[in-house]
Structures are given as structure tokens and as C-alpha cells.
Scaffold this motif. Structure first.
Motif, short mmCIF file in Angstrom:
data_model
loop_
_atom_site.label_atom_id
_atom_site.label_comp_id
_atom_site.label_asym_id
_atom_site.label_seq_id
_atom_site.Cartn_x
_atom_site.Cartn_y
_atom_site.Cartn_z
N MET A 1 40.06 29.09 36.67
CA MET A 1 41.20 29.67 36.65
C MET A 1 41.56 29.66 35.26
SD MET A 1 44.70 28.24 38.61
CE MET A 1 45.14 29.42 39.84
N ARG A 2 42.03 30.55 34.64
CA ARG A 2 42.36 30.81 33.18
C ARG A 2 43.76 30.62 33.01
NH1 ARG A 2 41.02 36.53 32.07
NH2 ARG A 2 41.49 36.62 34.18
N TYR A 25 48.71 32.70 28.98
CA TYR A 25 47.57 33.00 28.76
C TYR A 25 47.11 33.39 27.54
CZ TYR A 25 47.56 33.94 33.87
OH TYR A 25 47.67 33.71 35.24
N ASP A 29 43.95 38.11 28.33
CA ASP A 29 43.66 37.72 29.53
C ASP A 29 44.85 37.98 30.24
OD1 ASP A 29 41.40 36.24 28.77
OD2 ASP A 29 42.27 34.57 28.95
N PRO A 31 46.60 37.86 34.68
CA PRO A 31 46.15 37.33 35.74
C PRO A 31 45.34 37.50 36.77
CG PRO A 31 48.53 37.51 35.28
CD PRO A 31 47.70 38.31 34.40
N THR A 32 44.59 36.77 37.43
CA THR A 32 43.48 37.12 38.42
C THR A 32 44.39 37.25 39.63
OG1 THR A 32 42.82 35.07 38.99
CG2 THR A 32 41.55 36.38 37.36
N GLN A 33 43.83 37.81 40.70
CA GLN A 33 44.73 37.87 42.08
C GLN A 33 44.77 36.61 42.51
OE1 GLN A 33 46.13 40.91 43.31
NE2 GLN A 33 47.11 39.46 44.73
N GLY A 34 43.57 35.90 42.49
CA GLY A 34 43.78 34.30 42.85
C GLY A 34 44.88 33.54 42.17
N GLU A 35 45.02 33.77 40.89
CA GLU A 35 46.21 33.07 40.18
C GLU A 35 47.44 33.56 40.53
OE1 GLU A 35 43.65 32.45 36.14
OE2 GLU A 35 44.70 33.96 36.19
N ASP A 37 48.18 34.93 43.40
CA ASP A 37 48.44 34.27 44.86
C ASP A 37 48.88 32.64 44.71
OD1 ASP A 37 47.76 36.71 45.84
OD2 ASP A 37 45.71 36.25 46.38
#
Length: 79
Positions: A1-2, A25, A29, A31-35, A37
Motif C-alpha cells: 500500500m502506497r 501520496y 502516485d 490511489p489504487t482500488q484497494g486503497e 476500498d
């Protein structure tokens, strides 16, 4: 996770309670979907009816830098 860190706050608005989260960030960068979520899940665990209404970013210069080196993503929900 960044994700470096995120902060939350809330306030009463004209359309109900407004919830905010800010994630910081490095520049470039996103946000990824996981971050996303993870942050959204934390909000919806306390407020299941929360609806995301905006997501925006702001570039921030840090530590004597001439150019922005960080990006702050702001999320806003209404309950």
C-alpha cells in the motif's frame, strides 16, 4: 500500500452530515482500488448510508521544493 497516511473529519452540512478523508501520496502516485476500498470501508463501517459525492486532488510543495512533491486526495461523502 502506497498510502502514507489519511485523516478524517466531519461537519454538519445543508444536505446532512458531510464526511471527509484526505490521503497523502508522492507526486505521480494515484490511489489504487484497494486503497480506496480501505478508506471507503472505514467510512461505511460507521455510516452505512454514506454516499461518495466527490474525489479531487491537490498538489502540495514540501520542504523548500520549488515544485509540488506530494498529492493530497480529498474524498467527500454525505450521509
Amino acid at each position: 500500500m502506497r498510502l502514507c497516511e489519511f485523516e478524517t473529519t466531519s461537519r454538519g452540512g445543508t444536505c446532512g452530515k458531510e464526511l471527509f478523508a484526505w490521503a497523502r501520496y508522492k507526486r505521480g502516485d494515484v490511489p489504487t482500488q484497494g486503497e480506496f476500498d480501505y478508506i471507503d470501508g472505514r467510512v461505511k463501517s460507521k455510516f452505512p448510508n454514506a454516499e461518495l459525492v466527490s474525489m479531487k486532488r491537490r498538489f502540495v510543495a514540501r520542504a523548500n521544493s520549488a515544485e509540488p512533491t506530494e498529492v493530497w486526495w480529498e474524498y467527500k461523502w454525505i450521509v
